[in-house]
Scaffold this active site. Structure first.
Site, PDB file in Angstrom:
ATOM      1  N   LYS A   1       0.840  -1.231   0.035  1.00 48.44           N
ATOM      2  CA  LYS A   1      -0.156  -0.113   0.016  1.00 48.44           C
ATOM      3  C   LYS A   1       0.959   1.228   0.155  1.00 48.44           C
ATOM      4  CE  LYS A   1      -4.129  -2.196   1.970  1.00 48.44           C
ATOM      5  NZ  LYS A   1      -4.594  -2.689   3.246  1.00 48.44           N
TER       6      LYS A   1
ATOM      7  N   LYS B   1      -2.981 -10.864 -10.169  1.00 48.78           N
ATOM      8  CA  LYS B   1      -4.035 -11.103  -9.073  1.00 48.78           C
ATOM      9  C   LYS B   1      -5.162 -10.333  -9.284  1.00 48.78           C
ATOM     10  CE  LYS B   1      -4.569  -9.521  -4.799  1.00 48.78           C
ATOM     11  NZ  LYS B   1      -4.740  -9.166  -3.597  1.00 48.78           N
TER      12      LYS B   1
ATOM     13  N   LYS C   1      -8.989  -4.984  -7.034  1.00 44.99           N
ATOM     14  CA  LYS C   1      -9.618  -3.591  -7.295  1.00 44.99           C
ATOM     15  C   LYS C   1      -8.486  -2.513  -7.436  1.00 44.99           C
ATOM     16  CE  LYS C   1     -13.517  -1.251  -7.072  1.00 44.99           C
ATOM     17  NZ  LYS C   1     -14.474  -1.742  -7.947  1.00 44.99           N
TER      18      LYS C   1
HETATM   19  P1  TYM Z   1     -10.384  -8.083   0.931  1.00 45.24           P
HETATM   20  O1  TYM Z   1     -11.545  -7.301   1.254  1.00 45.24           O
HETATM   21  O2  TYM Z   1      -9.297  -7.469  -0.039  1.00 45.24           O
HETATM   22  O3  TYM Z   1     -10.897  -9.504  -0.033  1.00 45.24           O
HETATM   23  C1  TYM Z   1     -11.948 -10.334   0.553  1.00 45.24           C
HETATM   24  C2  TYM Z   1     -11.618 -11.755   0.284  1.00 45.24           C
HETATM   25  O4  TYM Z   1     -11.401 -12.179  -0.915  1.00 45.24           O
HETATM   26  C3  TYM Z   1     -10.156 -12.728  -1.144  1.00 45.24           C
HETATM   27  N1  TYM Z   1      -9.703 -12.224  -2.564  1.00 45.24           N
HETATM   28  C4  TYM Z   1      -9.172 -13.078  -3.454  1.00 45.24           C
HETATM   29  N2  TYM Z   1      -9.098 -14.543  -3.376  1.00 45.24           N
HETATM   30  C5  TYM Z   1      -8.507 -15.301  -4.517  1.00 45.24           C
HETATM   31  N3  TYM Z   1      -7.970 -14.315  -5.672  1.00 45.24           N
HETATM   32  C6  TYM Z   1      -8.226 -13.111  -5.699  1.00 45.24           C
HETATM   33  N4  TYM Z   1      -7.800 -12.530  -6.669  1.00 45.24           N
HETATM   34  C7  TYM Z   1      -8.680 -12.361  -4.646  1.00 45.24           C
HETATM   35  N5  TYM Z   1      -8.773 -11.062  -4.119  1.00 45.24           N
HETATM   36  C8  TYM Z   1      -9.644 -11.083  -2.815  1.00 45.24           C
HETATM   37  C9  TYM Z   1      -9.378 -12.133  -0.126  1.00 45.24           C
HETATM   38  O5  TYM Z   1      -8.046 -13.190   0.215  1.00 45.24           O
HETATM   39  C10 TYM Z   1     -10.211 -12.211   1.119  1.00 45.24           C
HETATM   40  O6  TYM Z   1     -10.175 -13.411   1.756  1.00 45.24           O
HETATM   41  N6  TYM Z   1      -8.189  -7.720   5.367  1.00 45.24           N
HETATM   42  C11 TYM Z   1      -9.301  -8.508   4.940  1.00 45.24           C
HETATM   43  C12 TYM Z   1     -10.680  -8.321   5.328  1.00 45.24           C
HETATM   44  C13 TYM Z   1     -10.597  -8.707   6.669  1.00 45.24           C
HETATM   45  C14 TYM Z   1     -10.684 -10.120   7.103  1.00 45.24           C
HETATM   46  C15 TYM Z   1     -10.870  -9.916   8.594  1.00 45.24           C
HETATM   47  C16 TYM Z   1     -10.876 -11.357   6.546  1.00 45.24           C
HETATM   48  C17 TYM Z   1     -10.796  -7.838   7.792  1.00 45.24           C
HETATM   49  N7  TYM Z   1     -10.747  -8.665   8.730  1.00 45.24           N
HETATM   50  C18 TYM Z   1     -10.830 -11.195   9.283  1.00 45.24           C
HETATM   51  C19 TYM Z   1     -10.879 -12.429   7.334  1.00 45.24           C
HETATM   52  C20 TYM Z   1     -10.757 -12.452   8.658  1.00 45.24           C
HETATM   53  C21 TYM Z   1      -9.258  -7.906   3.141  1.00 45.24           C
HETATM   54  O7  TYM Z   1      -8.931  -6.921   3.078  1.00 45.24           O
HETATM   55  O8  TYM Z   1      -9.855  -8.776   2.209  1.00 45.24           O
END
Ligand code: TYM
Length: 320
Positions: free
Chosen positions: A110, A189, A192
């Site tokens: 980031k 990957k 967004k």
């Molecule tokens: P976030 O919002 O970036 O993504 C949500 C979930 O989607 C998965 N993901 C992917 N999996 C496979 N291929 C991709 N291209 C891909 N893009 C996104 C992410 O691995 C995720 O599982 N920090 C976390 C949110 C969070 C969270 C938590 C998750 C906050 N607290 C506690 C689990 C437990 C996040 O930013 O995910």
């Protein structure tokens, strides 16, 4: 067994979110007690516009419900509706080594993207650990990009348990290798922040345009197309029957079919797969009251589940 996962409300849900996390989390609905939440506190580290945040939270809620979240089986809530999580974040912060957070890839990525290095951005993994530990989750389904955050979570749980009392369940991540990283239309990957997503519920014409813009090589029509590393194959695999996939791959191997035709074939399978979710999404869109009720009810259950853990953690450190 308790299953928990979250998503940041940063716009429309994409295929990476769906296959990497949501679909698998929803399968757990049948087997255990599932907690799913919208990580709006986390989103504040990058979304600076209050209106956009409100819109994104609503969008995420609709998307989860449209994809099959059953509020009778799953506790579904907004992270910020359970403020206990912030108190636990503070308690965990006291056992969090600075160096552990400095090593986190997502923080470094980031910064590299030019996001301001605020304290919240730095402390992001501690809040995520609190999300998981507060509800005593056993299993956390995520994509591979969250693996390091789960390691931090386990580390902090063990440190706290050892320094004070065994308050926390040490969770395990649930990552499924073939959907751990869904590629975006440029082969990186899907994310967004790379602008390479295929959104489940966004504009249809834009969806079509993006599928047709998937990165391919310049193999001429008549020649066989490479399979390994092909984004078309990686996505087709997700939304087709085994027999269809076999035929798709065979037609690439034979040659004589252009990428344009293959992309149209992929588009039709994607649209077939998404059709029922999109239909449900349209139905739910008109029912904002229902969505709010579900989230409020979920928050009540989540707070009740959080209270004993926070209480135990307060006692352990000597605050009670
Ligand atoms: P976030 O919002 O970036 O993504 C949500 C979930 O989607 C998965 N993901 C992917 N999996 C496979 N291929 C991709 N291209 C891909 N893009 C996104 C992410 O691995 C995720 O599982 N920090 C976390 C949110 C969070 C969270 C938590 C998750 C906050 N607290 C506690 C689990 C437990 C996040 O930013 O995910």
């Amino acid at each position: 067994m308790r299953i928990l996962s979250g998503i940041q409300p940063s716009g429309f849900l994409h295929l990476g979110n769906f296959f990497g996390m949501l679909q698998r989390a929803l399968r757990w609905q049948q087997k255990g007690e599932t907690f799913l939440f919208i990580a709006d506190f986390h989103a504040l580290t990058t979304v600076g516009d209050p209106e956009a945040l409100r819109r994104n939270v609503r969008e995420a809620a609709l998307a989860f419900l449209a994809c099959g979240l059953d509020p009778k089986r799953t506790v579904f809530f907004r992270q910020s509706a359970v403020p206990e999580v912030l108190e636990l974040t503070w308690l965990l912060s006291t056992v969090t080594p600075f160096g552990l957070l400095e090593r986190c890839h997502s923080y470094k990525d980031k910064l590299a993207k030019g996001i301001a290095p605020t304290h919240a951005l730095f402390a992001y993994p501690v809040l995520m650990a609190a999300d998981i530990l507060l509800y005593r989750a056993d299993v956390v389904p995520v994509g591979i990009d969250q693996k390091q955050h789960l390691e931090v979570t386990r580390d902090l749980a063990a440190k706290f348990n050892q320094a004070f009392e065994p308050v926390f369940v040490v969770p395990r991540e649930d990552i499924e290798e073939n959907v751990a990283t869904i590629p975006g239309i440029d082969g990186q990957k899907m994310s967004k922040s790379y602008g390479n997503t295929l959104e489940l519920f966004g504009d249809r014409e834009e969806f079509r345009r993006r599928v047709m813009a998937i990165r391919t090589d310049s193999t001429p029509i008549e020649e066989p197309k490479p399979i390994a590393g092909s984004v078309l194959v990686a996505l087709y695999r997700l939304v087709s029957e085994p027999q269809e996939l076999e035929e798709f791959i065979a037609s690439m191997r034979r040659g004589g079919v252009g990428y344009g035709t293959l992309k149209k074939e992929l588009l039709s399978k994607l649209e077939r797969f998404l059709a029922p979710f999109r239909e449900r999404y349209e139905e739910l869109r008109g029912k904002s009251g229902l969505v709010d009720e579900i989230l409020d009810e979920g928050a009540r259950t989540a707070r009740a589940a959080a209270a004993p853990t926070l209480d135990a953690a307060r006692r352990a450190v000597g605050l009670v």
